[in-house]
Write an enzyme that holds these catalytic residues in place. Structure first.
Site, PDB file in Angstrom:
ATOM      1  N   LYS A   1     -12.428  -1.447 -15.043  1.00  0.00           N
ATOM      2  CA  LYS A   1     -12.473  -0.122 -14.031  1.00  0.00           C
ATOM      3  C   LYS A   1     -13.477   0.580 -14.949  1.00  0.00           C
ATOM      4  CE  LYS A   1      -8.295   0.332 -11.379  1.00  0.00           C
ATOM      5  NZ  LYS A   1      -7.554  -0.962 -11.899  1.00  0.00           N
TER       6      LYS A   1
HETATM    7  C1  LIG Z   1      -7.305  -1.808 -11.058  1.00  0.00           C
HETATM    8  C2  LIG Z   1      -7.034  -3.237 -11.433  1.00  0.00           C
HETATM    9  C3  LIG Z   1      -6.928  -4.326 -10.694  1.00  0.00           C
HETATM   10  C4  LIG Z   1      -7.009  -4.344  -9.183  1.00  0.00           C
HETATM   11  O1  LIG Z   1      -8.265  -4.246  -8.831  1.00  0.00           O
HETATM   12  P1  LIG Z   1      -8.884  -3.995  -7.275  1.00  0.00           P
HETATM   13  O2  LIG Z   1     -10.307  -3.725  -7.504  1.00  0.00           O
HETATM   14  O3  LIG Z   1      -8.130  -2.526  -6.947  1.00  0.00           O
HETATM   15  O4  LIG Z   1      -8.351  -5.105  -6.609  1.00  0.00           O
HETATM   16  C5  LIG Z   1      -6.403  -5.626 -11.349  1.00  0.00           C
HETATM   17  N1  LIG Z   1      -5.989  -5.623 -12.573  1.00  0.00           N
HETATM   18  C6  LIG Z   1      -6.003  -4.451 -13.522  1.00  0.00           C
HETATM   19  C7  LIG Z   1      -5.841  -4.479 -14.885  1.00  0.00           C
HETATM   20  C8  LIG Z   1      -6.558  -3.020 -12.905  1.00  0.00           C
HETATM   21  O5  LIG Z   1      -6.569  -2.075 -13.533  1.00  0.00           O
END
Ligand SMILES: *Cc1c(COP(=O)(O)O)cnc(C)c1O
Length: 435
Positions: free
Chosen positions: A107
């Protein structure tokens, strides 16, 4: 760059407006009006380019004239200032490590790019941008660290008391400067409800320029395309050309960005959407009926989403044609038991520790290979977070093998700064108005 709302194909706004609104009035999602094609020359020689070069090229082609080249280049280079390496586990198995940013989760790509784009578009003399964000763990850290020190912005993070991991809490509460944390005596849903109520409160909206920085913001999607191109460049250097990406999915932003990259011309044989027990999308593939449901709690909690908000974007890329979609994507879900077993299996086979989200993506690659007898494609599973963020999952030898990165060591011992509050809107509003 012009964008339209998935609920109104004839609407068109520019990038700046889409960034600040996050969501159109009609509650659709913003999508690019035209999806640019990268020139074949670039794709054919992509192995000669670095991540910052690829990121700028892709961003420029998507954003077009949304800002001058030099400004875009500066934003891209400042936002994506950490690597996204693929690690070779065996001849055809690669893990794409997306956890080398400040919050140790993928993220960071979205949050860092978004914060800089927002700061860039704020006009002189405008009110400070007030970012409100509710988090169950990973989002808050990425947004906090993404906005840390960014001028003319103030971030307020709401997180549920005792429901985030120790490292996540350090990332949320030790920043100071323009970042403050509110510890809510309640659940993630309570935090979310407080934020939502703040957005519709007249007095707060009059006094502040509020924005949400949530994962549906188009400026979080754009930078997530970069690492798919960059992974392909690295694979070409390894002599690989045919690639299958397996993406651990919750809100489907990550895989949505991959599909956008593919639409722009990135050669990908197949995408796999790998979920935990929150299997709305895999069920849709089976039954043809899209039936959102309440989320259930799992080991891979950043993927506990029962109604993935980015799914409409993906349907939109395929003009709502499930058969067309199935040619490019498959979807599969796994239980916590399978997830735990996969963490051990990966450690046993490769002496490599995966976080529970990543473990699910690995399972899906293994399954795909067996099902389709594919022994030649490069199978790339995306590692979305560093394992040290989920210490409860590991025991014994594996626990000892989890390294603690420098970013985290630097946080230890820093004092926690958080305001404790009941899940009560009057109290939260009072806090926003008076502190
Ligand atoms: C947010 C997140 C996901 C999911 O990603 P999306 O884009 O919402 O599908 C998967 N793994 C981790 C560690 C995350 O923080």
């Amino acid at each position: 760059m012009k964008l339209y709302s998935t609920n109104n194909p004839t609407s068109a706004v520019d990038f700046k407006e889409a960034v600040f609104n996050s969501m159109p009035q009609d509650k659709g999602l913003y999508m690019p009006l035209t999806i640019p094609q990268l020139d074949a020359d670039f794709i054919n020689t992509i192995e000669n380019y670095s991540l910052p070069e690829i990121a700028f090229k892709v961003a420029k082609s998507l954003l077009q004239d949304a800002m001058p080249d030099n400004d875009l280049k500066a934003i891209v280079e400042d936002a994506i200032n950490f690597p996204a390496p693929i690690v070779k586990l065996d001849e055809n198995t690669f893990v794409l490590e997306l956890f080398h940013g400040p919050s140790l989760a993928f993220k960071d790509f979205g949050a860092r790019f978004m914060s800089r784009v927002m700061a860039y578009f704020l006009e002189e003399g405008e009110k400070t941008l007030n970012v409100l964000v509710a988090t169950s763990g990973d989002t808050g850290g990425a947004v906090a660290l993404g906005f840390l020190g960014v001028e003319n912005t103030q971030v307020t993070i709401l997180y549920p008391k005792e429901k985030v991991s120790p490292i996540q809490e350090l990332q949320l509460t030790t920043n100071g400067q323009n970042i403050r944390a509110v510890e809510i005596d309640g659940t993630f849903d309570d935090c979310q409800a407080l934020v939502k109520q703040a957005f519709v409160d007249d007095e707060l909206n009059e006094k502040f320029r509020l924005t949400s920085a949530n994962s549906i913001n188009i400026s979080r999607l754009v930078p997530q395309t970069f690492y798919y191109f960059n992974a392909y460049a690295q694979l070409k250097r390894e002599g690989k050309k045919e690639v299958v990406f397996s993406v651990p999915s919750g809100n489907f932003g990550n895989i949505g960005a991959g599909l956008l990259a593919w639409k722009m011309g990135l050669p990908v044989k197949q995408f796999i959407a790998a979920t935990n027990a929150n299997d709305t999308v895999p069920e849709f593939f089976k039954t043809g009926v899209y039936q959102p449901k309440p989320s259930v709690a799992t080991l891979s909690n950043a993927m506990d989403v029962g109604n993935p908000s980015n799914w409409v974007r993906i349907m939109n890329l395929f003009s709502d044609d499930l058969n067309a979609l199935k040619k490019v994507i498959s979807a599969v879900s796994y239980t916590d038991e399978q997830t735990r077993a996969a963490v051990y299996k990966v450690f046993e086979e490769y002496n490599y520790v995966v976080c529970p989200h990543t473990a699910i993506a690995w399972l899906a690659i293994e399954n795909y290979r067996k099902q389709f007898n594919d022994e030649t494609s490069a199978g790339v599973f995306l590692s979305t977070a560093h394992p040290c963020k989920f210490p409860d999952v590991y025991q014994g030898e594996i626990a000892e093998s989890v390294t603690i990165p420098e970013q985290v060591k630097a946080l230890e011992g820093k004092p926690k700064q958080a305001v404790e509050m009941k899940a009560d809107f009057a109290a939260f509003k009072n806090y926003l108005l008076n502190s």
